[in-house]
Design a protein around this motif. Structure first.
Motif, PDB file in Angstrom:
ATOM      1  N   ALA A 100      24.282 -30.835 -35.796  1.00  0.00           N
ATOM      2  CA  ALA A 100      25.236 -30.978 -36.894  1.00  0.00           C
ATOM      3  C   ALA A 100      24.645 -31.778 -38.051  1.00  0.00           C
ATOM      4  O   ALA A 100      24.883 -31.470 -39.226  1.00  0.00           O
ATOM      5  N   SER A 101      23.864 -32.795 -37.732  1.00  0.00           N
ATOM      6  CA  SER A 101      23.254 -33.616 -38.782  1.00  0.00           C
ATOM      7  C   SER A 101      22.217 -32.834 -39.569  1.00  0.00           C
ATOM      8  O   SER A 101      22.102 -32.992 -40.795  1.00  0.00           O
ATOM      9  N   ARG A 102      21.454 -31.992 -38.883  1.00  0.00           N
ATOM     10  CA  ARG A 102      20.475 -31.162 -39.594  1.00  0.00           C
ATOM     11  C   ARG A 102      21.171 -30.253 -40.602  1.00  0.00           C
ATOM     12  O   ARG A 102      20.688 -30.061 -41.725  1.00  0.00           O
ATOM     13  N   PHE A 103      22.310 -29.679 -40.199  1.00  0.00           N
ATOM     14  CA  PHE A 103      23.048 -28.850 -41.149  1.00  0.00           C
ATOM     15  C   PHE A 103      23.574 -29.692 -42.306  1.00  0.00           C
ATOM     16  O   PHE A 103      23.441 -29.309 -43.479  1.00  0.00           O
ATOM     17  N   LYS A 444      34.457 -23.486 -52.672  1.00  0.00           N
ATOM     18  CA  LYS A 444      34.649 -22.677 -51.468  1.00  0.00           C
ATOM     19  C   LYS A 444      34.830 -23.630 -50.295  1.00  0.00           C
ATOM     20  O   LYS A 444      34.019 -24.541 -50.099  1.00  0.00           O
ATOM     21  N   GLY A 445      35.902 -23.429 -49.529  1.00  0.00           N
ATOM     22  CA  GLY A 445      36.190 -24.343 -48.433  1.00  0.00           C
ATOM     23  C   GLY A 445      36.379 -23.636 -47.103  1.00  0.00           C
ATOM     24  O   GLY A 445      36.779 -22.463 -47.052  1.00  0.00           O
ATOM     25  N   GLY A 466      30.048 -25.868 -56.738  1.00  0.00           N
ATOM     26  CA  GLY A 466      28.839 -25.525 -57.468  1.00  0.00           C
ATOM     27  C   GLY A 466      29.008 -24.222 -58.222  1.00  0.00           C
ATOM     28  O   GLY A 466      29.937 -23.444 -57.940  1.00  0.00           O
ATOM     29  N   PRO A 467      28.140 -23.955 -59.169  1.00  0.00           N
ATOM     30  CA  PRO A 467      28.219 -22.707 -59.928  1.00  0.00           C
ATOM     31  C   PRO A 467      28.113 -21.487 -59.006  1.00  0.00           C
ATOM     32  O   PRO A 467      27.198 -21.406 -58.184  1.00  0.00           O
ATOM     33  N   MET A 468      29.085 -20.596 -59.100  1.00  0.00           N
ATOM     34  CA  MET A 468      29.073 -19.330 -58.362  1.00  0.00           C
ATOM     35  C   MET A 468      29.058 -19.511 -56.850  1.00  0.00           C
ATOM     36  O   MET A 468      28.710 -18.584 -56.115  1.00  0.00           O
ATOM     37  N   ILE A 469      29.473 -20.672 -56.340  1.00  0.00           N
ATOM     38  CA  ILE A 469      29.488 -20.874 -54.890  1.00  0.00           C
ATOM     39  C   ILE A 469      30.556 -20.011 -54.233  1.00  0.00           C
ATOM     40  O   ILE A 469      30.531 -19.780 -53.028  1.00  0.00           O
ATOM     41  N   ASN A 470      31.498 -19.494 -55.022  1.00  0.00           N
ATOM     42  CA  ASN A 470      32.519 -18.601 -54.487  1.00  0.00           C
ATOM     43  C   ASN A 470      31.989 -17.201 -54.231  1.00  0.00           C
ATOM     44  O   ASN A 470      32.681 -16.373 -53.620  1.00  0.00           O
ATOM     45  N   ASP A 471      30.775 -16.913 -54.676  1.00  0.00           N
ATOM     46  CA  ASP A 471      30.145 -15.621 -54.413  1.00  0.00           C
ATOM     47  C   ASP A 471      29.668 -15.596 -52.965  1.00  0.00           C
ATOM     48  O   ASP A 471      29.011 -16.523 -52.496  1.00  0.00           O
ATOM     49  N   GLN A 472      29.983 -14.510 -52.276  1.00  0.00           N
ATOM     50  CA  GLN A 472      29.643 -14.417 -50.853  1.00  0.00           C
ATOM     51  C   GLN A 472      28.158 -14.585 -50.595  1.00  0.00           C
ATOM     52  O   GLN A 472      27.759 -15.155 -49.568  1.00  0.00           O
ATOM     53  N   ALA A 473      27.341 -14.140 -51.494  1.00  0.00           N
ATOM     54  CA  ALA A 473      25.892 -14.277 -51.324  1.00  0.00           C
ATOM     55  C   ALA A 473      25.470 -15.742 -51.308  1.00  0.00           C
ATOM     56  O   ALA A 473      24.422 -16.081 -50.747  1.00  0.00           O
ATOM     57  N   ASN A 474      26.280 -16.610 -51.901  1.00  0.00           N
ATOM     58  CA  ASN A 474      25.935 -18.024 -51.971  1.00  0.00           C
ATOM     59  C   ASN A 474      26.574 -18.866 -50.859  1.00  0.00           C
ATOM     60  O   ASN A 474      25.947 -19.772 -50.336  1.00  0.00           O
ATOM     61  N   TYR A 475      27.816 -18.569 -50.515  1.00  0.00           N
ATOM     62  CA  TYR A 475      28.480 -19.434 -49.526  1.00  0.00           C
ATOM     63  C   TYR A 475      28.316 -18.973 -48.087  1.00  0.00           C
ATOM     64  O   TYR A 475      28.300 -19.792 -47.167  1.00  0.00           O
ATOM     65  N   ARG A 476      28.170 -17.662 -47.855  1.00  0.00           N
ATOM     66  CA  ARG A 476      28.115 -17.195 -46.466  1.00  0.00           C
ATOM     67  C   ARG A 476      26.924 -17.739 -45.686  1.00  0.00           C
ATOM     68  O   ARG A 476      27.054 -18.074 -44.504  1.00  0.00           O
ATOM     69  N   VAL A 478      25.655 -20.630 -45.933  1.00  0.00           N
ATOM     70  CA  VAL A 478      26.017 -22.004 -45.585  1.00  0.00           C
ATOM     71  C   VAL A 478      27.045 -22.011 -44.467  1.00  0.00           C
ATOM     72  O   VAL A 478      26.937 -22.778 -43.496  1.00  0.00           O
ATOM     73  N   TRP A 479      28.054 -21.156 -44.589  1.00  0.00           N
ATOM     74  CA  TRP A 479      29.046 -21.044 -43.514  1.00  0.00           C
ATOM     75  C   TRP A 479      28.375 -20.677 -42.193  1.00  0.00           C
ATOM     76  O   TRP A 479      28.674 -21.268 -41.153  1.00  0.00           O
ATOM     77  N   ASP A 480      27.486 -19.702 -42.243  1.00  0.00           N
ATOM     78  CA  ASP A 480      26.823 -19.252 -41.012  1.00  0.00           C
ATOM     79  C   ASP A 480      26.012 -20.371 -40.376  1.00  0.00           C
ATOM     80  O   ASP A 480      26.018 -20.534 -39.143  1.00  0.00           O
ATOM     81  N   ASP A 481      25.314 -21.167 -41.193  1.00  0.00           N
ATOM     82  CA  ASP A 481      24.525 -22.272 -40.650  1.00  0.00           C
ATOM     83  C   ASP A 481      25.424 -23.316 -39.986  1.00  0.00           C
ATOM     84  O   ASP A 481      25.093 -23.851 -38.921  1.00  0.00           O
ATOM     85  N   MET A 482      26.559 -23.613 -40.619  1.00  0.00           N
ATOM     86  CA  MET A 482      27.447 -24.598 -40.024  1.00  0.00           C
ATOM     87  C   MET A 482      28.022 -24.097 -38.701  1.00  0.00           C
ATOM     88  O   MET A 482      28.047 -24.824 -37.703  1.00  0.00           O
ATOM     89  N   VAL A 483      28.475 -22.855 -38.702  1.00  0.00           N
ATOM     90  CA  VAL A 483      29.080 -22.311 -37.492  1.00  0.00           C
ATOM     91  C   VAL A 483      28.061 -22.240 -36.354  1.00  0.00           C
ATOM     92  O   VAL A 483      28.392 -22.464 -35.184  1.00  0.00           O
ATOM     93  N   THR A 484      26.813 -21.951 -36.688  1.00  0.00           N
ATOM     94  CA  THR A 484      25.760 -21.957 -35.662  1.00  0.00           C
ATOM     95  C   THR A 484      25.619 -23.339 -35.047  1.00  0.00           C
ATOM     96  O   THR A 484      25.486 -23.481 -33.817  1.00  0.00           O
TER      97      THR A 484
END
Length: 502
Positions: A100-103, A444-445, A466-476, A478-484
């Motif tokens: 979790a800390s690495r993420f 994006k939350g 952040g700029p354009m963080i709502n774009d799926q190419a930008n937030y997904r 990050v989401w995937d890394d956290m969920v992993t």
């Protein structure tokens, strides 16, 4: 000397003495020898008892219960293998903290994250930095509403007037009680991107009128939304969002202020509700002498029919699962109404702040301006949302009401086919920024819970700005890394692998 031999020697020595000279020393020695295992076990129990405040996420009873041993254990009484549960927990927690800390360390300086296990902190990044929460705001409002109003609270909508020989003499008034899910059967809610559920039937009111023998209304059909103030939109919502993403908000709201016959959203929710009621009444054969108008019920008017909403816990679930902005804003005004009539947005926000403070949240830098999260002036740290998730006492109701990965609501098509599908329950949040290269930034939350194998759950809050963080190419990514990282727990040795050896 083995305990049995020592005991035999003590008996022989004792018989060589005269009975009246028999002393207590040998018996005390024997007692001490017999007490040694009990003392050791007591020490282990006290050590384990001292760990009660640490995360207990693994189902360890079923995991370590042994069958009747075929041969004696070779593991020493004081070996760490005698407490495999504690050792396994430590090993798994250390690995989870590392993952979790690495993420967390990968996030930028405009975002925050918190991760905990059964309320015990695991990892975080800028947890106290106030950022734009978007629809994660709904977690705060939902939890406070459950606390202040109670999970069994209902919203009651009534019809009032005077009836003589089956005729409503004068006006019939539809009085709004703050129910945000009042819906007519004719309205095609299935066409909405996220259809409401746990809705309240407007038609049920008309059915009661018909059952009581009412056949006509001599006057007007009046819509009364005076329970709340006349602010239909939060003042700093973008013009393009008004009437599209949220609002108008009123204490009398039918079909989100949309009139079936017109296919449009009424700018006056009380009028729109009266118009929809007229349509339902006419479909049941009730004639109306006047027309649909907005207004206020006369004092002391008799109740002719009433309908209750689903329990508040169900209303909150609808809000969280579908990210219903109007439900959120209505709940906020109802919180304000609990402080005194009429209900206002500002009064509701004061209730929210007061309750968050009572739960121990640090509100430094926090700015609350609406309930839906549509406003870019909302600023909330991850630590405040973590307080709600882990320490409000409403985790079960919140978890049951959240969208589920790969299954429902705003997460129905997210994390499909991953280890968290069907398990992770969370509130999403999205807010765009235009122009994209100027502040305020996009948001994006993702905040909620991940049940842990064997019991317990992980609480997490991730707010990206952040700029354009709502774009799926930008937030997904990050989401995937956290969920992993979240799904990696528990990854260390199981208690059965660390237990005593034979």
């Amino acid at each position: 000397m083995p305990a049995d031999d020592a005991f035999t020697a003590l008996r022989a020595h004792d018989h060589r003495r005269p009975p009246h000279r028999r002393g207590a020393g040998p018996l005390m020695l024997l007692a001490l020898i017999m007490l040694l295992p009990a003392v050791a076990l007591f020490g282990l129990w006290r050590y384990a008892d001292a760990r009660d405040d640490e995360p207990q996420a693994l189902d360890l009873i079923a995991d370590v219960a042994p069958e009747t041993p075929a041969e004696p254990l070779r593991t020493g009484l004081m070996s760490w293998r005698r407490v495999p549960t504690l050792v396994a927990q430590d090993a798994n927690l250390d690995q989870f903290r590392d993952d979790a800390s690495r993420f967390a360390d990968t996030l930028g300086n405009r975002s925050c994250v918190t991760v905990s296990l059964n309320g015990t902190p695991i990892a975080s990044h800028a947890a106290d930095r106030a950022v734009i929460p978007a629809s994660s705001m709904k977690l705060l409002v939902g939890a406070v509403a459950l606390e202040v109003l109670g999970g069994d609270h209902t919203f009651t909508t009534t019809l009032v007037g005077t009836v003589e020989n089956g005729v409503v003499t004068g006006d019939l008034t539809l009085v709004g009680g703050g129910d945000p899910l009042l819906t007519s059967a004719a309205f095609p809610i299935e066409n909405d991107v996220e259809p409401v559920f746990n809705e309240t039937s407007l038609d049920a009111l008309v059915d009661q009128l018909v059952a009581s023998g009412v056949t006509s209304v001599s006057g007007n059909v009046v819509g009364d939304g005076s329970r709340y103030d006349d602010e239909l939109y939060a003042p700093d919502w973008a013009p393009a969002d008004r009437g599209v993403e949220a609002g108008p908000v009123d204490a009398l709201l039918v079909n989100d202020a949309r009139v079936t016959s017109q296919g449009l959203r009424s700018e006056n929710p009380s009028l729109g509700a009266a118009q929809e009621l007229v349509a339902v009444m006419r479909s049941r054969g009730i004639t109306i002498g006047g027309e649909a108008v907005p207004g206020t019920a006369p004092d002391g008017a008799a109740e002719l029919a009433s309908v209750d909403s689903a329990a508040l816990s169900g209303v909150v679930a609808e809000m969280l699962t579908t990210s219903d902005n109007n439900t959120a804003e209505s709940l906020l005004k109802e919180l304000g109404y609990s402080e005194g009539r009429p209900g206002t947005r500002e009064a509701g926000l004061a209730v929210v702040r007061r309750q968050l403070d009572a739960w121990g949240a640090d509100l430094s830098g926090t700015n609350l301006t609406d309930a839906s999260g549509l406003s870019a002036t909302n600023l909330v740290p991850c630590s405040v949302i973590h307080t709600v998730l882990a320490r409000s006492g409403h985790a079960d109701d919140l978890a049951r009401g959240l969208a589920v990965a790969g299954e429902s609501g705003t997460l129905s098509d997210v994390f499909v086919g991953t280890p968290v599908a069907g398990r992770l329950a969370a509130k999403t949040g999205t807010l765009a920024n235009a122009p994209f290269d100027a502040d305020p930034p996009a948001a994006k939350g993702l905040a909620g819970y991940l049940p842990v194998r064997g019991g317990g759950r992980i609480e997490f809050t991730l707010l990206l700005n952040g700029p354009m963080i709502n774009d799926q190419a930008n937030y997904r990514p990050v989401w995937d890394d956290m969920v992993t990282a979240l799904a990696s727990y528990p990854a260390g040795p199981r208690p059965r692998e660390l237990g005593p050896r034979r």
